[in-house]
Write an enzyme that holds these catalytic residues in place. Structure first.
Site, PDB file in Angstrom:
ATOM      1  CB  SER A   1      -0.844   0.092   1.492  1.00 36.83           C
ATOM      2  OG  SER A   1      -1.089   1.364   1.310  1.00 36.83           O
TER       3      SER A   1
ATOM      4  CG  ASP B   1      -6.814  -2.267   3.134  1.00 39.02           C
ATOM      5  OD1 ASP B   1      -4.965  -2.292   3.871  1.00 39.02           O
ATOM      6  OD2 ASP B   1      -6.747  -1.300   2.457  1.00 39.02           O
ATOM      7  N   GLY B   2      -4.829  -4.059   6.343  1.00 41.17           N
ATOM      8  CA  GLY B   2      -4.828  -3.269   7.384  1.00 41.17           C
ATOM      9  C   GLY B   2      -4.280  -4.427   8.115  1.00 41.17           C
ATOM     10  N   GLY B   3      -3.044  -3.256   8.829  1.00 40.04           N
ATOM     11  CA  GLY B   3      -2.005  -4.022   9.741  1.00 40.04           C
ATOM     12  C   GLY B   3      -2.127  -6.054   9.905  1.00 40.04           C
TER      13      GLY B   3
ATOM     14  CG  ASP C   1      -4.882   2.597   0.956  1.00 38.99           C
ATOM     15  OD1 ASP C   1      -6.191   1.919   0.841  1.00 38.99           O
ATOM     16  OD2 ASP C   1      -4.164   2.482   1.763  1.00 38.99           O
TER      17      ASP C   1
ATOM     18  N   GLY D   1      -8.478   4.419   6.731  1.00 39.26           N
ATOM     19  CA  GLY D   1      -8.559   6.007   7.603  1.00 39.26           C
ATOM     20  C   GLY D   1      -6.850   6.091   7.354  1.00 39.26           C
ATOM     21  CG  PHE D   2      -5.070   7.276  10.481  1.00 43.31           C
ATOM     22  CD1 PHE D   2      -4.883   8.417   9.841  1.00 43.31           C
ATOM     23  CD2 PHE D   2      -6.994   6.706  10.336  1.00 43.31           C
ATOM     24  CE1 PHE D   2      -5.629   9.326   9.806  1.00 43.31           C
ATOM     25  CE2 PHE D   2      -7.473   8.130  10.746  1.00 43.31           C
ATOM     26  CZ  PHE D   2      -7.374   9.337  10.394  1.00 43.31           C
TER      27      PHE D   2
ATOM     28  CG  HIS E   1      -9.563   0.968  -0.420  1.00 39.16           C
ATOM     29  ND1 HIS E   1      -8.746   0.342   0.874  1.00 39.16           N
ATOM     30  CD2 HIS E   1     -10.574   1.003  -0.158  1.00 39.16           C
ATOM     31  CE1 HIS E   1      -9.393   0.189   1.621  1.00 39.16           C
ATOM     32  NE2 HIS E   1     -11.106   0.292   0.937  1.00 39.16           N
TER      33      HIS E   1
ATOM     34  CG  MET F   1     -11.228   3.730   1.868  1.00 38.10           C
ATOM     35  SD  MET F   1      -9.860   4.008   3.577  1.00 38.10           S
ATOM     36  CE  MET F   1      -8.939   3.452   1.795  1.00 38.10           C
TER      37      MET F   1
ATOM     38  CG  MET G   1     -11.504  -2.042   5.093  1.00 42.11           C
ATOM     39  SD  MET G   1     -10.007  -1.779   4.179  1.00 42.11           S
ATOM     40  CE  MET G   1      -8.944  -1.166   5.807  1.00 42.11           C
TER      41      MET G   1
ATOM     42  CG  HIS H   1      -3.995  -1.225  -1.445  1.00 41.34           C
ATOM     43  ND1 HIS H   1      -5.358  -2.013  -2.113  1.00 41.34           N
ATOM     44  CD2 HIS H   1      -4.234  -0.834  -0.667  1.00 41.34           C
ATOM     45  CE1 HIS H   1      -6.063  -1.777  -0.861  1.00 41.34           C
ATOM     46  NE2 HIS H   1      -5.713  -0.679  -0.331  1.00 41.34           N
TER      47      HIS H   1
ATOM     48  CG  MET I   1      -8.192   7.691   3.168  1.00 42.56           C
ATOM     49  SD  MET I   1      -7.575   7.379   3.423  1.00 42.56           S
ATOM     50  CE  MET I   1      -6.628   6.063   3.788  1.00 42.56           C
TER      51      MET I   1
ATOM     52  N   GLY J   1      -0.618   1.437   9.688  1.00 45.45           N
ATOM     53  CA  GLY J   1      -0.056   1.746  10.586  1.00 45.45           C
ATOM     54  C   GLY J   1      -0.601   0.805  12.108  1.00 45.45           C
TER      55      GLY J   1
HETATM   56  C1  DX5 Z   1      -6.190   2.363   5.317  1.00 44.79           C
HETATM   57  C2  DX5 Z   1      -6.216   1.863   4.332  1.00 44.79           C
HETATM   58  C3  DX5 Z   1      -4.886   0.321   4.064  1.00 44.79           C
HETATM   59  C4  DX5 Z   1      -3.809   0.749   4.888  1.00 44.79           C
HETATM   60  C5  DX5 Z   1      -2.591  -0.085   5.796  1.00 44.79           C
HETATM   61  O1  DX5 Z   1      -7.182   2.349   6.184  1.00 44.79           O
HETATM   62  O2  DX5 Z   1      -7.114   1.265   3.553  1.00 44.79           O
HETATM   63  O3  DX5 Z   1      -4.837   0.325   2.438  1.00 44.79           O
HETATM   64  O4  DX5 Z   1      -2.482   1.619   3.558  1.00 44.79           O
HETATM   65  O5  DX5 Z   1      -1.693  -0.281   5.814  1.00 44.79           O
HETATM   66  P1  DX5 Z   1      -0.674  -1.085   7.075  1.00 44.79           P
HETATM   67  O6  DX5 Z   1      -0.807  -1.879   5.916  1.00 44.79           O
HETATM   68  O7  DX5 Z   1       0.048  -0.234   7.307  1.00 44.79           O
HETATM   69  O8  DX5 Z   1      -2.042  -1.256   7.907  1.00 44.79           O
HETATM   70 ZN    ZN Z   2      -6.692   0.134   1.061  1.00 42.28          ZN
END
Ligand code: DX5
Ligand code: ZN
Length: 216
Positions: A8, A175-177, A35, A142-143, A66, A68, A137, A33, A37, A145
C-alpha cells in the site's frame, strides 16, 4: 495459485515516490494498492487523480484502487482513465451496490467491494457472484500502521465458505495491520491477497519483506 501481495503506497515516502514505485516494480509484489480517502467517509484525506495518473506512468504492477469515499459512482470512469485495474468501493458507501458493481465492470476494471470491520460477511450473499474481489478491512479505514483486528481471520473463513458454496470466482483481500506474523494464518483462512503498508515501507529491506510475505 500462490497468494498475492499488494503493497500500500500510503506508507511510502511521498518525497521519493518514483523510487518507492521502482522498488515495488523490482519486487515480487503482484498489485500496487492505492488508498483514496475523501475526509468524509473516513477521517483522513490521502491523494487523488493527479497523483494516480503519474503513478500509473511508472508502475509495472496493476493498480488496485481502494476507494474510501462517499458516492463513488461519480468517479468510476475517472479512476479507470487514470489507470485503475481494480476499483474497490465500500459496501457502507453504496446505496445501490449492484448498480455500482456493474458500472465498474462496464468501465473495464475488475470490481471490488470492501467491508468495514463491523460489517458482516453475510450481507454479501446476494452479490458475491458479481464481484471480482472482496476486500475485508482488518482495521478501521483511514490510516496506515494500525493493529490488526483478529476477528478478520474468522470473517475470512466465513467468506471463503460462502464463495465456495456459491461457486463465485471472487478473491479475498485483507487490508490493515498485515504483518509477517499474521500473514500465514490469513492465507490458511482462505485469503488470496494481502495488502501491506507499514510492514513493507517501514522495513529496512522492503523487497525482502515482500518476498517473505509472498512465501510466508
Ligand atoms: C487503511 C488503508 C490501508 C493501509 C494499510 O485505511 O486502507 O490500505 O494503507 O496500511 P497498514 O498495512 O500499515 O495497516
Ligand atoms: Zn486500503
Amino acid at each position: 495459485m500462490s497468494h498475492l501481495i499488494a503493497p500500500s503506497l500510503l506508507s511510502a515516502n511521498f518525497l521519493k515516490l518514483e523510487e518507492e514505485i521502482d522498488m515495488v516494480n523490482r519486487s515480487e509484489a503482484d498489485w500496487l494498492h492505492l488508498d483514496i480517502m475523501d475526509g468524509v467517509f473516513v477521517p483522513n484525506i490521502s491523494f487523488g487523480f493527479p497523483v494516480l495518473k503519474r503513478v500509473n506512468q511508472v508502475t509495472e504492477k496493476p493498480m488496485d484502487v481502494h476507494l474510501m469515499i462517499v458516492d463513488p459512482d461519480r468517479y468510476i470512469e475517472k479512476f479507470r482513465e487514470v489507470g485503475a485495474s481494480i476499483i474497490t468501493v465500500h459496501y457502507e458507501a453504496c446505496t445501490h451496490l449492484h448498480r455500482t458493481i456493474q458500472a465498474i465492470k462496464q468501465s473495464g476494471a475488475k470490481a471490488g467491494v470492501s467491508l468495514n470491520p463491523h460489517t458482516p460477511v453475510l450481507l454479501l450473499q446476494d452479490i458475491i457472484c458479481e464481484v471480482d474481489v472482496v476486500l475485508l478491512m482488518s482495521v478501521n479505514p483511514g490510516f496506515g500502521g494500525q493493529s490488526f483486528i483478529e476477528n478478520t481471520i474468522r470473517k475470512s473463513r466465513e467468506l471463503k465458505s460462502m464463495i465456495m458454496e456459491q461457486g463465485s470466482d471472487a478473491l479475498i483481500e485483507v487490508d490493515g495491520g498485515v504483518t509477517l506474523q499474521n500473514a500465514r494464518s490469513l492465507v490458511d483462512a482462505g485469503v488470496d491477497a494481502l495488502v501491506a503498508g507499514n510492514t513493507v515501507f517501514g522495513s529496512t529491506n522492503p523487497i525482502e519483506t515482500i518476498h517473505l510475505l509472498k512465501h510466508c
